[in-house]
Scaffold this motif. Sequence first.
Motif, PDB file in Angstrom:
ATOM      1  N   UNK A  94     -20.043 -18.970-100.109  1.00 18.37           N
ATOM      2  CA  UNK A  94     -20.768 -19.249-101.338  1.00 18.37           C
ATOM      3  C   UNK A  94     -20.815 -17.996-102.199  1.00 18.37           C
ATOM      4  N   UNK A  95     -20.575 -18.155-103.489  1.00 21.50           N
ATOM      5  CA  UNK A  95     -20.855 -17.039-104.383  1.00 21.50           C
ATOM      6  C   UNK A  95     -22.272 -17.195-104.915  1.00 21.50           C
ATOM      7  N   UNK A  96     -22.839 -16.073-105.325  1.00 19.89           N
ATOM      8  CA  UNK A  96     -24.229 -16.079-105.762  1.00 19.89           C
ATOM      9  C   UNK A  96     -24.449 -14.992-106.797  1.00 19.89           C
ATOM     10  N   UNK A 109     -32.692 -13.435 -99.327  1.00 24.22           N
ATOM     11  CA  UNK A 109     -32.285 -12.930-100.630  1.00 24.22           C
ATOM     12  C   UNK A 109     -32.973 -13.696-101.758  1.00 24.22           C
ATOM     13  N   UNK A 110     -33.094 -13.051-102.907  1.00 23.20           N
ATOM     14  CA  UNK A 110     -33.578 -13.710-104.112  1.00 23.20           C
ATOM     15  C   UNK A 110     -32.377 -13.961-105.004  1.00 23.20           C
ATOM     16  N   UNK A 111     -31.988 -15.221-105.082  1.00 21.93           N
ATOM     17  CA  UNK A 111     -30.769 -15.614-105.786  1.00 21.93           C
ATOM     18  C   UNK A 111     -31.132 -16.452-107.002  1.00 21.93           C
ATOM     19  N   UNK A 112     -30.571 -16.082-108.139  1.00 25.71           N
ATOM     20  CA  UNK A 112     -30.797 -16.867-109.344  1.00 25.71           C
ATOM     21  C   UNK A 112     -29.871 -18.074-109.424  1.00 25.71           C
ATOM     22  N   UNK A 113     -28.618 -17.908-109.005  1.00 23.56           N
ATOM     23  CA  UNK A 113     -27.659 -19.003-109.068  1.00 23.56           C
ATOM     24  C   UNK A 113     -26.760 -18.983-107.840  1.00 23.56           C
ATOM     25  N   UNK A 114     -26.523 -20.175-107.293  1.00 25.17           N
ATOM     26  CA  UNK A 114     -25.604 -20.360-106.163  1.00 25.17           C
ATOM     27  C   UNK A 114     -24.385 -21.151-106.608  1.00 25.17           C
ATOM     28  N   UNK A 115     -23.223 -20.820-106.028  1.00 30.22           N
ATOM     29  CA  UNK A 115     -22.045 -21.640-106.205  1.00 30.22           C
ATOM     30  C   UNK A 115     -22.069 -22.785-105.209  1.00 30.22           C
TER      31      UNK A 115
END
Length: 124
Positions: A94-96, A109-115
């Motif tokens: 996954x990209x993030x 992690x704190x991720x704003x957008x996931x692929x």
Amino acid sequence: VQLQASGGGSVQAGGSLRLSCEASIRTFSNYVMGWFRQAPGKERELVTAISWSGGSIDYADSVKGRFTVSRDNAKNTVYLQMNSLKPEDTAVYYCAAGLTMGALLKTPPTIDYWGQGTQVTVSS
């Protein structure tokens, strides 16, 4: 906002794959980008993270020396070159996108957008 990952597939051990992730983020260059992976029955783990300029990069110990992350801010795209693949690299990748290196490196992690994820399968 979309992160479109591609490039996954099936290879034999020792082979190579190159993943790409194109982001429809207007301010792509403001984001730290990362690649995570999740193998069956395991938790999602960070593979690598790259700062907005590419000047700061972090790799999981398991991929150091084999994987290389890069980004092209003009194309809103981050890449993951994977060489010397091993069966234990088999996972959904996954990209993030996040706002800081710390946000991607911490647990969780704190991720704003996931692929959406792309499957990588390495056979022995």
